[in-house]
Motif scaffolding. Structure first.
Motif, PDB file in Angstrom:
ATOM      1  N   VAL A 170      13.797  16.546 -14.153  1.00 34.20           N
ATOM      2  CA  VAL A 170      14.581  14.773 -14.801  1.00 34.20           C
ATOM      3  C   VAL A 170      16.064  15.360 -15.014  1.00 34.20           C
ATOM      4  O   VAL A 170      16.348  16.593 -15.318  1.00 34.20           O
ATOM      5  N   THR A 171      16.504  15.198 -13.722  1.00 36.37           N
ATOM      6  CA  THR A 171      17.894  15.722 -13.963  1.00 36.37           C
ATOM      7  C   THR A 171      19.132  14.536 -14.538  1.00 36.37           C
ATOM      8  O   THR A 171      19.905  15.667 -15.253  1.00 36.37           O
ATOM      9  N   TYR A 172      18.808  13.776 -14.786  1.00 38.98           N
ATOM     10  CA  TYR A 172      19.653  13.337 -15.603  1.00 38.98           C
ATOM     11  C   TYR A 172      18.828  11.655 -16.035  1.00 38.98           C
ATOM     12  O   TYR A 172      17.656  10.899 -15.185  1.00 38.98           O
ATOM     13  N   LEU A 173      19.521  10.691 -17.074  1.00 39.89           N
ATOM     14  CA  LEU A 173      19.188   9.534 -17.241  1.00 39.89           C
ATOM     15  C   LEU A 173      21.159   8.768 -16.634  1.00 39.89           C
ATOM     16  O   LEU A 173      21.919   9.120 -17.363  1.00 39.89           O
ATOM     17  N   GLU A 174      20.209   7.409 -15.920  1.00 40.85           N
ATOM     18  CA  GLU A 174      21.400   6.750 -15.897  1.00 40.85           C
ATOM     19  C   GLU A 174      20.968   5.404 -16.163  1.00 40.85           C
ATOM     20  O   GLU A 174      20.136   4.691 -15.901  1.00 40.85           O
ATOM     21  N   ILE A 175      22.139   4.938 -16.077  1.00 36.10           N
ATOM     22  CA  ILE A 175      22.240   4.121 -17.442  1.00 36.10           C
ATOM     23  C   ILE A 175      23.334   3.002 -16.290  1.00 36.10           C
ATOM     24  O   ILE A 175      24.305   2.425 -16.063  1.00 36.10           O
ATOM     25  N   LYS A 176      21.529   2.084 -15.289  1.00 30.05           N
ATOM     26  CA  LYS A 176      21.705   1.037 -15.006  1.00 30.05           C
ATOM     27  C   LYS A 176      22.798  -0.419 -15.735  1.00 30.05           C
ATOM     28  O   LYS A 176      23.537  -0.539 -14.107  1.00 30.05           O
ATOM     29  N   ASP A 177      22.300  -1.067 -16.243  1.00 29.64           N
ATOM     30  CA  ASP A 177      23.280  -2.123 -17.280  1.00 29.64           C
ATOM     31  C   ASP A 177      23.570  -1.535 -18.546  1.00 29.64           C
ATOM     32  O   ASP A 177      22.927  -2.026 -19.661  1.00 29.64           O
ATOM     33  N   PRO A 178      24.877  -0.703 -18.780  1.00 30.29           N
ATOM     34  CA  PRO A 178      24.764  -0.074 -20.014  1.00 30.29           C
ATOM     35  C   PRO A 178      25.232  -1.543 -21.451  1.00 30.29           C
ATOM     36  O   PRO A 178      24.705  -1.256 -22.231  1.00 30.29           O
ATOM     37  N   GLU A 179      25.066  -2.770 -20.574  1.00 28.35           N
ATOM     38  CA  GLU A 179      25.753  -3.928 -22.105  1.00 28.35           C
ATOM     39  C   GLU A 179      23.523  -4.619 -22.212  1.00 28.35           C
ATOM     40  O   GLU A 179      23.273  -4.216 -23.829  1.00 28.35           O
ATOM     41  N   GLU A 180      22.757  -4.129 -21.479  1.00 27.17           N
ATOM     42  CA  GLU A 180      22.069  -4.750 -21.962  1.00 27.17           C
ATOM     43  C   GLU A 180      21.264  -2.985 -22.445  1.00 27.17           C
ATOM     44  O   GLU A 180      20.319  -3.390 -23.862  1.00 27.17           O
ATOM     45  N   PHE A 181      21.318  -2.110 -21.808  1.00 24.33           N
ATOM     46  CA  PHE A 181      20.600  -0.398 -22.207  1.00 24.33           C
ATOM     47  C   PHE A 181      21.618  -0.636 -23.706  1.00 24.33           C
ATOM     48  O   PHE A 181      20.212  -0.014 -24.532  1.00 24.33           O
TER      49      PHE A 181
END
Length: 133
Positions: A109-120
């Protein structure tokens, strides 16, 4: 004329103070914190604990009085990925599943991608990722 200059200086000072306060409030509004580590590291750093839950048993959770020194402060508008480089990773704090993805490469697992910052960041401005290296 001198009286006008004094009033202008007072107005400029008032404006500067308001602008400074607005900047501080904006920073606070978009400030979030994250930490990454193994359960043992996070427990030893006074970040995680295991809570007893009825029917479920023990569940890992963020301590009520967690150690903020172990966290990195970020602007949630600017950060869309967090490096992990671990065999396994899971979020301990709650963030909606559709707002992020754990990206893998070559069994890691190389990284955590935050696809929707407002929702996240809506549910919590604190992120704890437990990893196994």
């Amino acid at each position: 004329v001198a009286e006008f200059n004094v009033r202008m200086n007072d107005a400029q000072l008032a404006y500067a103070l308001l602008e400074d306060k607005a900047t501080k409030l904006e920073k606070e509004a978009y400030c979030a914190y994250y930490t990454v580590g193994s359960y043992d590291e996070l427990k030893n750093e006074n970040v995680l604990t295991k809570e007893k839950r009825a029917l479920i048993g023990k569940k890992k959770a963020l301590k009520q009085d967690f150690n903020k020194d172990h966290f990195t402060e970020i602007d949630m508008r600017e950060i869309t990925s967090i490096p992990l480089f671990a065999q396994k990773a899971k979020l301990v704090t709650f963030h909606p599943k559709n707002s992020f993805a754990l990206r893998e490469d070559k069994d890691q697992v190389t990284y955590l991608e935050i696809k929707d910052p407002e929702e996240f960041w809506k549910a919590s401005k604190v992120l704890v990722v437990e990893v196994q290296i």
